[in-house]
Design an enzyme around this catalytic site. Structure first.
Site, PDB file in Angstrom:
ATOM      1  N   ASP A 193     -16.572  -3.462   0.360  1.00 59.49           N
ATOM      2  CA  ASP A 193     -15.918  -3.193   1.833  1.00 59.49           C
ATOM      3  C   ASP A 193     -16.932  -3.049   2.654  1.00 59.49           C
ATOM      4  OD1 ASP A 193     -13.544  -2.902   0.625  1.00 59.49           O
ATOM      5  OD2 ASP A 193     -13.987  -1.112  -0.321  1.00 59.49           O
ATOM      6  N   GLU A 199       0.899  -1.323  -0.105  1.00 55.47           N
ATOM      7  CA  GLU A 199      -0.076   0.093  -0.103  1.00 55.47           C
ATOM      8  C   GLU A 199       0.823   1.380  -0.095  1.00 55.47           C
ATOM      9  OE1 GLU A 199      -3.627  -1.644   2.776  1.00 55.47           O
ATOM     10  OE2 GLU A 199      -2.141  -1.201   3.684  1.00 55.47           O
TER      11      GLU A 199
END
Length: 247
Positions: A128, A8
Site C-alpha cells: 500500500d 468491503e
C-alpha cells in the site's frame, strides 16, 4: 486480465472508503452475501473481500466474512487485519482461497515467506503506497522500506500475487496512479493485482496491456453502477489477434 469484484464490509454493511478513511465510509444498502452471489452469477472467477473492522484492529465481522466465503460460489481473497500465523491458518482452514497480508510483510517477512511456502499460491502480499512510502497498520503509518525494496525482498517466494494500492489515487485523476502501479509491476516477477485504480471501463482497457498486471480489484464502480460486472469481464478478456488466412 482477471477482474476481482470487491466487497468491503464495516459494521455488517457494504461500504467504500475514500482513500482508506475508516470514519468516512460510503454505505451501500445491499446484502453482502447476495452481492457475492451476484458476482458469481455474472461470471467472476474470484472475488475480493476486505473486513475493515479487522483492519482497524478490532475482532472484525468474521461471522459475515465466513458466510460470504461459504456461500459466494466462487473463491474469496480475504483481506483485513492478519497479524498472526494462527489467523492465517484458521482462515485457510475455513475456506478462504487466498489471504492478503500487509503490515506483517514488513514486520515479520520471514514468517510471511514461511506461510507462502506452506500454502503456495494462497498468500497475497499487499503493498500500500502513499507519497512513495509503504503504509501499514490500516494505512495509518509509513514505514522506512520503499515499495520497490519490499517487492524485491519477496523475490522468488511462491506468492499468489502482489496487491498494489496507490492510496493517494483520486477518482478524477487516475493517470498518476496508473504510473505508480505500472512502475511497481515492472519491478516484480510475481503477478500484480491493481487496486484503487478502476473507475471506468477505459481504466480496464489500459490496465490489461500493462506488463505483469494480472488482475484488478473493482468495487465502488460496480456499486455506483458506473458499469456492470459483465461489461468489466468482457473488456478484461484478451483480444484475439487477426491471423493471415492460409491458401
Amino acid at each position: 486480465m482477471m477482474i476481482l469484484p470487491t466487497i468491503e464490509i464495516q459494521n455488517g454493511r457494504c461500504v467504500s472508503l475514500p482513500r482508506g478513511r475508516l470514519d468516512e465510509a460510503d454505505i451501500w444498502h445491499v446484502d453482502p452475501v447476495e452481492k457475492a452471489r451476484e458476482f458469481a452469477a455474472a461470471g467472476a472467477e474470484w472475488m475480493h473481500l476486505t473486513d475493515f473492522d479487522a483492519v482497524s484492529g478490532h475482532n472484525g465481522d468474521r461471522k459475515l466474512a465466513l458466510e460470504i466465503i461459504r456461500h459466494a460460489g466462487i473463491p474469496v481473497q480475504l483481506a483485513g487485519g492478519f497479524r498472526t500465523r494462527e489467523q492465517i491458518e484458521h482462515w485457510i482452514e475455513q475456506g478462504a482461497g487466498r489471504i492478503v497480508i500487509g503490515t506483517m510483510g514488513t514486520r515479520d517477512p520471514a514468517m510471511v515467506k514461511e506461510m507462502a511456502k506452506r500454502h503456495p499460491d494462497q498468500i497475497v502480499l499487499s503493498v500500500d503506497v502513499f507519497g512513495g512510502k509503504v503504509m501499514v497498520e490500516g494505512w495509518t503509518k509509513a514505514c522506512a522500506i520503499t515499495p520497490e525494496a519490499l517487492i524485491e525482498a519477496f523475490e522468488g517466494v511462491p506468492l499468489a500475487a502482489i496487491l498494489i494500492t496507490d492510496i493517494d489515487s483520486d477518482v478524477d485523476a487516475t493517470e498518476g496512479s496508473l504510473g505508480v502501479i505500472s512502475h511497481l509491476a515492472g519491478t516484480s516477477r510475481t503477478p500484480v493485482i491493481a487496486s484503487g485504480l478502476v473507475q471506468q471501463l477505459d481504466d480496464i482497457s489500459r490496465l490489461k496491456y500493462v506488463h505483469n498486471i494480472a488482475g484488478a480489484l473493482v468495487g465502488r464502480a460496480l456499486f455506483n453502477k458506473s458499469f456492470s460486472l459483465e461489461e468489466a469481464l468482457h473488456v478484461a478478456r484478451p483480444e484475439h489477434e487477426e491471423t493471415a488466412a492460409f491458401i
